[in-house]
Design a protein around this motif. Structure first.
Motif, mmCIF file in Angstrom:
data_model
loop_
_atom_site.group_PDB
_atom_site.id
_atom_site.type_symbol
_atom_site.label_atom_id
_atom_site.label_comp_id
_atom_site.label_asym_id
_atom_site.label_seq_id
_atom_site.Cartn_x
_atom_site.Cartn_y
_atom_site.Cartn_z
ATOM 1 N N LYS A 61 0.884 -1.243 0.155
ATOM 2 C CA LYS A 61 -0.081 0.027 0.163
ATOM 3 C C LYS A 61 0.820 1.240 -0.063
ATOM 4 C CE LYS A 61 -4.244 -2.069 2.155
ATOM 5 N NZ LYS A 61 -5.023 -2.218 3.292
ATOM 6 N N ASP A 62 2.155 1.305 0.379
ATOM 7 C CA ASP A 62 2.913 2.288 0.217
ATOM 8 C C ASP A 62 2.978 2.817 -1.125
ATOM 9 O OD1 ASP A 62 3.487 2.036 3.094
ATOM 10 O OD2 ASP A 62 5.374 1.079 2.594
ATOM 11 N N PHE A 63 2.831 2.124 -1.962
ATOM 12 C CA PHE A 63 2.736 2.465 -3.599
ATOM 13 C C PHE A 63 1.469 2.868 -3.956
ATOM 14 C CE2 PHE A 63 6.968 0.907 -2.819
ATOM 15 C CZ PHE A 63 8.015 1.522 -3.787
ATOM 16 N N ALA A 64 0.623 2.930 -3.229
ATOM 17 C CA ALA A 64 -0.895 3.151 -3.667
ATOM 18 C C ALA A 64 -1.126 4.250 -4.638
ATOM 19 C CB ALA A 64 -1.952 3.449 -2.533
ATOM 20 N N LYS A 65 -0.073 5.508 -4.453
ATOM 21 C CA LYS A 65 -0.264 6.603 -5.110
ATOM 22 C C LYS A 65 -0.062 6.185 -6.647
ATOM 23 C CE LYS A 65 0.758 11.497 -5.372
ATOM 24 N NZ LYS A 65 1.254 12.663 -4.638
ATOM 25 N N ALA A 66 1.025 5.390 -6.956
ATOM 26 C CA ALA A 66 1.302 4.806 -8.257
ATOM 27 C C ALA A 66 0.252 4.235 -8.851
ATOM 28 C CB ALA A 66 2.411 3.822 -8.017
ATOM 29 N N GLY A 67 -0.698 3.505 -7.959
ATOM 30 C CA GLY A 67 -1.774 3.198 -8.629
ATOM 31 C C GLY A 67 -2.994 3.842 -9.135
ATOM 32 N N ASN A 68 -2.952 5.145 -8.417
ATOM 33 C CA ASN A 68 -3.992 6.272 -8.818
ATOM 34 C C ASN A 68 -3.514 6.794 -10.035
ATOM 35 O OD1 ASN A 68 -5.312 6.066 -6.321
ATOM 36 N ND2 ASN A 68 -3.962 7.458 -5.124
ATOM 37 N N ILE A 69 -2.122 6.914 -10.245
ATOM 38 C CA ILE A 69 -1.391 7.359 -11.610
ATOM 39 C C ILE A 69 -1.846 6.676 -12.644
ATOM 40 C CG2 ILE A 69 0.681 8.210 -12.762
ATOM 41 C CD1 ILE A 69 1.776 9.145 -9.969
ATOM 42 N N LEU A 70 -1.594 5.321 -12.448
ATOM 43 C CA LEU A 70 -2.060 4.120 -13.179
ATOM 44 C C LEU A 70 -3.299 4.179 -13.997
ATOM 45 C CD1 LEU A 70 -0.852 1.815 -14.969
ATOM 46 C CD2 LEU A 70 -1.263 0.512 -12.983
ATOM 47 N N VAL A 71 -4.359 4.715 -13.185
ATOM 48 C CA VAL A 71 -5.756 4.755 -13.446
ATOM 49 C C VAL A 71 -5.717 5.866 -14.732
ATOM 50 C CG1 VAL A 71 -8.036 5.987 -13.009
ATOM 51 C CG2 VAL A 71 -6.837 4.577 -11.298
ATOM 52 N N VAL A 72 -4.958 6.908 -14.802
ATOM 53 C CA VAL A 72 -4.789 7.646 -16.078
ATOM 54 C C VAL A 72 -3.737 7.224 -17.010
ATOM 55 C CG1 VAL A 72 -4.314 10.061 -16.699
ATOM 56 C CG2 VAL A 72 -5.486 9.855 -14.438
ATOM 57 N N MET A 73 -2.512 6.792 -16.503
ATOM 58 C CA MET A 73 -1.407 6.434 -17.396
ATOM 59 C C MET A 73 -1.948 5.168 -18.330
ATOM 60 S SD MET A 73 1.037 8.393 -17.553
ATOM 61 C CE MET A 73 2.199 7.135 -18.455
ATOM 62 N N ALA A 74 -2.793 4.397 -17.887
ATOM 63 C CA ALA A 74 -3.384 3.125 -18.706
ATOM 64 C C ALA A 74 -3.734 3.480 -20.217
ATOM 65 C CB ALA A 74 -4.501 2.625 -17.961
ATOM 66 N N PHE A 75 -3.983 4.659 -20.172
ATOM 67 C CA PHE A 75 -4.503 5.367 -21.574
ATOM 68 C C PHE A 75 -3.510 6.001 -22.412
ATOM 69 C CE2 PHE A 75 -8.264 5.390 -18.965
ATOM 70 C CZ PHE A 75 -9.198 4.633 -19.710
ATOM 71 N N SER A 127 3.102 14.400 -9.820
ATOM 72 C CA SER A 127 3.273 13.126 -10.868
ATOM 73 C C SER A 127 1.876 12.854 -11.513
ATOM 74 C CB SER A 127 3.815 12.006 -10.190
ATOM 75 O OG SER A 127 3.106 11.778 -9.175
ATOM 76 N N TYR A 128 0.850 13.036 -10.890
ATOM 77 C CA TYR A 128 -0.662 12.870 -11.307
ATOM 78 C C TYR A 128 -0.687 13.903 -12.613
ATOM 79 C CZ TYR A 128 -5.820 11.781 -11.318
ATOM 80 O OH TYR A 128 -6.904 11.253 -11.667
ATOM 81 N N GLY A 129 -0.544 15.091 -12.188
ATOM 82 C CA GLY A 129 -0.597 16.112 -13.526
ATOM 83 C C GLY A 129 0.318 15.826 -14.519
ATOM 84 N N LEU A 130 1.500 15.112 -14.509
ATOM 85 C CA LEU A 130 2.326 14.523 -15.494
ATOM 86 C C LEU A 130 1.565 13.585 -16.251
ATOM 87 C CD1 LEU A 130 4.762 14.991 -17.142
ATOM 88 C CD2 LEU A 130 6.063 13.458 -15.547
ATOM 89 N N ALA A 131 0.989 12.795 -15.397
ATOM 90 C CA ALA A 131 0.140 11.647 -15.937
ATOM 91 C C ALA A 131 -0.951 12.109 -16.859
ATOM 92 C CB ALA A 131 -0.380 10.549 -15.144
ATOM 93 N N ILE A 132 -1.641 13.241 -16.408
ATOM 94 C CA ILE A 132 -2.660 13.797 -17.100
ATOM 95 C C ILE A 132 -2.219 14.401 -18.379
ATOM 96 C CG2 ILE A 132 -4.333 15.666 -17.287
ATOM 97 C CD1 ILE A 132 -4.647 15.261 -14.234
#
Length: 285
Positions: free
Chosen positions: A98-112, A169-174
């Motif tokens: 769970k320490d990398f849960a934020k990477a999972g949130n980014i993957l929600v966007v980066m999957a596309f 990093s979430y902004g960069l994923a967007i």
């Protein structure tokens, strides 16, 4: 120029947010890239045919090949991207804790991101193969410059002299995944014009497919919550993914025209090395 912009984005993440934020984006982007594996082998077959037709001056046949490539790849990559977006967060939480849960949130966007990457490659191939390198360079320079401005406002802190949204990093994923889809549209439009293809028609087809697949996955996810309320989230996500893949494959083979796919091209899916290995594994066991 593009490499310079990418360096600026990564430097901004490192300088303003630190290596931890950088690692989240790196992990998400690497997991998103797995989707490319499922399309690369089929992509090469079409690329060779497309370039050959353009080189021979057979624009009509090149346009037909482009439409076949566009429809089949979009359906395949989008289907996998939707699954990855919906369940990637749970997978990363289980595998990396769970320490990398934020990477999972980014993957929600980066999957596309692979969707824009693959169609960007197709756009580059058509433009260069048709001798329109200057047009391609001008178009990509303009979109890259717009992307740089967007990166700034998504990444810089709110306390900066010219404030941004401070999304890290979430902004960069967007910017990478979502704006990436927008950025490939100008060269796609120009390629459609060159190949005498209706750009609005193929875009309408893409929107129709996206909405259809998204609604199917959303419904399956909600049904899963009703009938699988006591199982672990990862099990529920995998079950939803399995049902969605089955539903998407059924729709593709039953209604290929609706999916924007030529019925004869379904053989390419069957002969894809990845799917052949999966089929052989099931026959063996």
């Amino acid at each position: 120029y593009g490499m310079g912009i990418e360096f600026f984005e990564r430097f901004l993440i490192q300088y303003k947010y630190g290596p931890e934020e950088q690692s989240y984006f790196y992990i998400a982007s690497k997991w998103a890239a797995i989707i490319i594996i499922f399309s690369s082998s089929s992509l090469q077959i079409f690329w060779q045919s497309l370039v050959k037709n353009i080189a021979a001056g057979d624009i009509k046949k090149a346009g037909e090949t482009y439409l076949r490539l566009d429809g089949l790849l979009f359906y395949m990559i989008l289907s996998i991207a939707l699954v990855w977006s919906f369940m990637g967060k749970e997978i990363l939480s289980v595998i990396l804790n769970k320490d990398f849960a934020k990477a999972g949130n980014i993957l929600v966007v980066m999957a596309f991101y692979p969707v824009s990457q693959v169609f960007g490659q197709i756009g580059t191939t058509v433009a260069i193969a048709s001798g329109r390198s200057k047009e391609y360079m001008i178009t990509t320079t303009i979109t890259a410059t717009v992307g740089l401005v967007i990166s700034y406002f998504l990444l810089v802190p709110k306390s900066s002299y010219i404030p941004g949204l401070e999304l890290g990093s979430y902004g960069l994923a967007i910017k990478t995944a979502i704006f990436g889809l927008v950025a490939v549209q100008p060269i796609t439009f120009l390629n459609c014009k060159y190949l005498s293809i209706s750009y609005p028609k193929i875009m309408f087809q893409k929107v129709k497919i996206f909405l259809s697949l998204f609604i199917i996955l959303l419904l399956l996810t909600e049904i899963g919550k009703l009938f699988l309320p006591f199982v672990p989230v990862i099990i529920e996500s995998m079950a939803n993914a399995a049902f969605f893949v089955f539903a998407a494959a059924t729709l593709l083979f039953m209604k290929p025209g609706y999916c924007g796919v030529d019925k004869n091209d379904l053989e390419i899916i069957k002969n894809n090395p990845v799917f052949v290995r999966i089929a052989n594994f099931h026959r063996k066991y």
